[in-house]
Enzyme design. Structure first.
Site, PDB file in Angstrom:
ATOM      1  CB  SER A 147      -0.845  -0.015   1.287  1.00 16.99           C
ATOM      2  OG  SER A 147      -1.420   1.246   1.551  1.00 16.99           O
ATOM      3  CE1 TYR A 160      -4.419  -1.906   5.280  1.00 14.52           C
ATOM      4  CE2 TYR A 160      -2.956  -0.082   4.779  1.00 14.52           C
ATOM      5  CZ  TYR A 160      -3.801  -1.086   4.358  1.00 14.52           C
ATOM      6  OH  TYR A 160      -4.015  -1.266   3.012  1.00 14.52           O
TER       7      TYR A 160
HETATM    8  P1  NAD Z   1     -11.327  -6.444   0.788  1.00 15.93           P
HETATM    9  O1  NAD Z   1     -11.850  -6.201   2.151  1.00 15.93           O
HETATM   10  O2  NAD Z   1     -12.201  -6.208  -0.377  1.00 15.93           O
HETATM   11  O3  NAD Z   1     -10.762  -7.925   0.686  1.00 15.93           O
HETATM   12  C1  NAD Z   1      -9.921  -8.442   1.679  1.00 15.93           C
HETATM   13  C2  NAD Z   1     -10.128  -9.938   1.745  1.00 15.93           C
HETATM   14  O4  NAD Z   1      -9.242 -10.459   2.753  1.00 15.93           O
HETATM   15  C3  NAD Z   1     -11.554 -10.329   2.138  1.00 15.93           C
HETATM   16  O5  NAD Z   1     -12.082 -11.282   1.237  1.00 15.93           O
HETATM   17  C4  NAD Z   1     -11.384 -10.904   3.535  1.00 15.93           C
HETATM   18  O6  NAD Z   1     -12.325 -11.939   3.839  1.00 15.93           O
HETATM   19  C5  NAD Z   1      -9.958 -11.433   3.464  1.00 15.93           C
HETATM   20  N1  NAD Z   1      -9.409 -11.597   4.800  1.00 15.93           N
HETATM   21  C6  NAD Z   1      -9.328 -10.668   5.780  1.00 15.93           C
HETATM   22  N2  NAD Z   1      -8.869 -11.222   6.899  1.00 15.93           N
HETATM   23  C7  NAD Z   1      -8.640 -12.526   6.633  1.00 15.93           C
HETATM   24  C8  NAD Z   1      -8.183 -13.627   7.396  1.00 15.93           C
HETATM   25  N3  NAD Z   1      -7.914 -13.498   8.704  1.00 15.93           N
HETATM   26  N4  NAD Z   1      -8.057 -14.817   6.802  1.00 15.93           N
HETATM   27  C9  NAD Z   1      -8.384 -14.970   5.501  1.00 15.93           C
HETATM   28  N5  NAD Z   1      -8.858 -13.977   4.729  1.00 15.93           N
HETATM   29  C10 NAD Z   1      -8.984 -12.773   5.294  1.00 15.93           C
HETATM   30  O7  NAD Z   1     -10.003  -5.566   0.698  1.00 15.93           O
HETATM   31  P2  NAD Z   1      -9.099  -5.076  -0.535  1.00 15.93           P
HETATM   32  O8  NAD Z   1      -9.257  -3.618  -0.633  1.00 15.93           O
HETATM   33  O9  NAD Z   1      -9.315  -5.918  -1.742  1.00 15.93           O
HETATM   34  O10 NAD Z   1      -7.650  -5.332   0.093  1.00 15.93           O
HETATM   35  C11 NAD Z   1      -6.772  -6.327  -0.376  1.00 15.93           C
HETATM   36  C12 NAD Z   1      -5.363  -5.909  -0.025  1.00 15.93           C
HETATM   37  O11 NAD Z   1      -5.071  -4.680  -0.694  1.00 15.93           O
HETATM   38  C13 NAD Z   1      -5.126  -5.650   1.469  1.00 15.93           C
HETATM   39  O12 NAD Z   1      -3.878  -6.163   1.856  1.00 15.93           O
HETATM   40  C14 NAD Z   1      -5.114  -4.152   1.559  1.00 15.93           C
HETATM   41  O13 NAD Z   1      -4.330  -3.695   2.624  1.00 15.93           O
HETATM   42  C15 NAD Z   1      -4.493  -3.790   0.212  1.00 15.93           C
HETATM   43  N6  NAD Z   1      -4.757  -2.408  -0.200  1.00 15.93           N
HETATM   44  C16 NAD Z   1      -6.042  -1.992  -0.380  1.00 15.93           C
HETATM   45  C17 NAD Z   1      -6.259  -0.676  -0.759  1.00 15.93           C
HETATM   46  C18 NAD Z   1      -7.630  -0.132  -0.971  1.00 15.93           C
HETATM   47  O14 NAD Z   1      -7.761   1.087  -1.070  1.00 15.93           O
HETATM   48  N7  NAD Z   1      -8.670  -0.969  -1.082  1.00 15.93           N
HETATM   49  C19 NAD Z   1      -5.189   0.195  -0.949  1.00 15.93           C
HETATM   50  C20 NAD Z   1      -3.893  -0.277  -0.759  1.00 15.93           C
HETATM   51  C21 NAD Z   1      -3.701  -1.600  -0.380  1.00 15.93           C
END
Ligand code: NAD
Length: 265
Positions: A147, A160
Site C-alpha cells: 500500500s 496497518y
Molecule cells: P477487501 O476487504 O475487499 O478484501 C480483503 C479480503 O481479505 C476479504 O475477502 C477478507 O475476507 C480477506 N481476509 C481478511 N482477513 C482474513 C483472514 N484473517 N483470513 C483470511 N482472509 C482474510 O479488501 P481489498 O481492498 O481488496 O484489500 C486487499 C489488499 O489490498 C489488502 O492487503 C489491503 O491492505 C491492500 N490495499 C487496499 C487498498 C484499498 O484502497 N482498497 C489500498 C492499498 C492496499
C-alpha cells in the site's frame, strides 16, 4: 510457459499455463480481481479466504475455469493452521488485509495483534513454506499487495502502517535470497482502491474525524493522490500479472506505486 530466459523483443502477456498460484484474500476486491486475471493467464489458482460465502460467489463468477479454481477456506490469523495450505505454489500473492482506525492510545491490543498476524506473520509463514517448491523449479513469483501505507504513514492507522512497512522489508529480503533461484519478490503499493475495505473505511473515518462521508473521499482519501480517482481492482490485477510475465525478469525487491502520485510527495 514463462522462463528465466530473456524476453522476446516485444512484450508478451504472462503465460501461466502449468503454474499454480495461491492468492490470499481471494474472495473480495483486489484478491478476486487477481484470481480472475491469473485464470485468464492459464494458471491453476488456490483461492484462500476465511469468507466461505465469498469464495462460493467467486467460483460462480468463473464457471468455465472451474477445475483450475480451487477455493480454500482458511483464517490466516490461525498461524499454525497455515501449514495445511498447499505449498506446491509457483506464484504466491500475499493480499489478505483488514483495517482498523483508532488513535494509538485507544488502539485495541487484540486488533493490533490480529492485523500484524494476517498482514505480516501469515505472509512470512506462507513465503517460508512455498519457497522450497519455487527453488526446486528454479522459478517463482512473490507478489505482496502492500500500500502507499507501506511507504507513508497516516494518523489512526498504526497497525496497518506497521504491517505494511514490515511487508515491504520482508519482500526485499525474499528478493535478495530468491534471486539465485529464479524467484522475484515485489510489492504492489496502491493508493485508495475501490473495494469493500475502502467502503467500510469511509464510514469509520467519518465517525472518527467527525465529518461527512463524501468529505472523507475528497478531503482525506483523494487529498494525498494527485490523480483524483480511486484505483480500480483490475488495474492492480494487471500489474500482478505483469510481474509474472516475461518483461519483469529484472524487477525484484521493488515497491511499485500505483497511488496517483501520493508517494511522489
Ligand atoms: P477487501 O476487504 O475487499 O478484501 C480483503 C479480503 O481479505 C476479504 O475477502 C477478507 O475476507 C480477506 N481476509 C481478511 N482477513 C482474513 C483472514 N484473517 N483470513 C483470511 N482472509 C482474510 O479488501 P481489498 O481492498 O481488496 O484489500 C486487499 C489488499 O489490498 C489488502 O492487503 C489491503 O491492505 C491492500 N490495499 C487496499 C487498498 C484499498 O484502497 N482498497 C489500498 C492499498 C492496499
Amino acid at each position: 510457459m514463462s522462463s528465466n530466459s530473456p524476453p522476446p523483443a516485444l512484450a508478451t502477456p504472462a503465460d501461466l499455463h502449468g503454474r499454480r498460484a495461491l492468492v490470499t484474500g481471494a474472495a473480495s476486491g483486489i484478491g478476486a480481481a487477481i484470481v480472475g486475471r491469473y485464470l485468464a493467464c492459464g494458471a491453476q489458482v488456490y483461492a484462500v479466504d476465511r469468507d466461505e460465502a465469498g469464495l462460493k460467489t467467486l467460483v460462480g463468477r468463473f464457471p468455465t475455469d472451474g477445475p483450475r479454481l480451487v477455493p480454500l477456506v482458511a483464517d490466516l490469523a490461525d498461524l499454525t493452521g497455515l501449514a495445511d495450505l498447499p505449498t506446491d505454489v509457483d506464484v504466491l500473492v500475499n493480499n489478505a488485509g483488514l483495517q482498523h482506525i483508532a488513535p494509538v492510545e485507544d488502539f485495541p491490543l487484540d486488533r493490533f495483534e490480529l492485523i500484524l498476524a494476517v498482514m505480516l506473520h501469515a505472509p512470512f509463514r506462507l513465503v517460508r513454506q512455498c519457497l522450497p517448491h519455487m527453488y526446486a523449479r528454479g522459478w517463482g513469483r512473490v507478489v505482496n499487495v502492500s500500500s502507499a501505507h507501506g511507504r507513508r504513514a497516516s494518523a489512526f492507522k498504526s497497525a496497518y502502517v506497521t504491517a505494511k512497512h514490515g511487508l515491504e522489508g520482508l519482500s526485499k529480503v525474499v528478493a535478495l535470497e530468491g534471486a539465485a533461484h529464479g524467484v522475484t519478490s515485489n510489492c504492489i503499493s496502491p493508493g485508495y482502491v475501490r473495494t469493500p475495505l475502502v467502503e467500510k473505511q469511509i464510514a469509520e473515518q467519518a465517525a472518527t474525524r467527525g465529518i461527512a462521508e463524501d468529505e472523507v473521499i475528497d478531503k482525506v482519501m483523494l487529498e494525498a493522490m494527485a490523480v483524483k480517482r480511486l484505483v480500480e481492482p483490475q488495474e492492480v490485477a494487471e500489474l500482478a500479472a505483469f510481474l509474472c510475465g516475461p518483461s519483469s525478469l529484472s524487477i525484484t525487491g521493488a515497491s511499485i506505486a500505483m497511488d496517483g502520485g501520493w508517494t511522489a510527495r
